[in-house]
Enzyme design. Structure first.
Site, PDB file in Angstrom:
ATOM      1  N   SER A 245       0.787  -1.233   0.000  1.00  0.00           N
ATOM      2  CA  SER A 245       0.000   0.000   0.000  1.00  0.00           C
ATOM      3  C   SER A 245       0.818   1.282   0.000  1.00  0.00           C
ATOM      4  CB  SER A 245      -0.937   0.017   1.207  1.00  0.00           C
ATOM      5  OG  SER A 245      -1.848  -1.046   1.116  1.00  0.00           O
ATOM      6  N   THR A 246       2.027   1.225   0.537  1.00  0.00           N
ATOM      7  CA  THR A 246       2.808   2.454   0.656  1.00  0.00           C
ATOM      8  C   THR A 246       4.222   2.261   0.126  1.00  0.00           C
ATOM      9  OG1 THR A 246       3.598   1.944   2.887  1.00  0.00           O
ATOM     10  CG2 THR A 246       1.507   3.141   2.716  1.00  0.00           C
TER      11      THR A 246
END
Length: 81
Positions: A9-10
């Site tokens: 996600s990051t």
């Protein structure tokens, strides 16, 4: 052919473990991206779905509950596989 999809996600998260598991599973081609799970545009996933053929096997790690990826893959296969 086995096609693998990995996503985190990051930007500060790493794909190493997912990549290793997909390689262990025998995936001949990997599609990876660092993008939020809520993102509506997922370029690597779109490329994977464009290349996915009826005799291919889609491998996803880690196992996730049904969600966007499963819905998109199922819809793609209904229309093209």
């Amino acid at each position: 052919m086995k096609l693998g999809y990995a996503r985190v996600s990051t930007e500060d998260q790493r794909l190493d473990l997912q990549r290793a598991r997909l390689n262990e599973a025998g995936c001949g081609r990997l599609f990876e991206e660092k993008i939020s799970g809520t993102a509506r545009q997922r370029p690597a996933l779109e490329r994977l779905l464009q290349e996915l053929r009826a005799d291919d096997i889609l491998v996803v790690t880690p196992a996730r509950p049904p969600g966007t990826l499963n819905r998109r893959a199922a819809a793609h296969c209904r229309g093209h596989c």
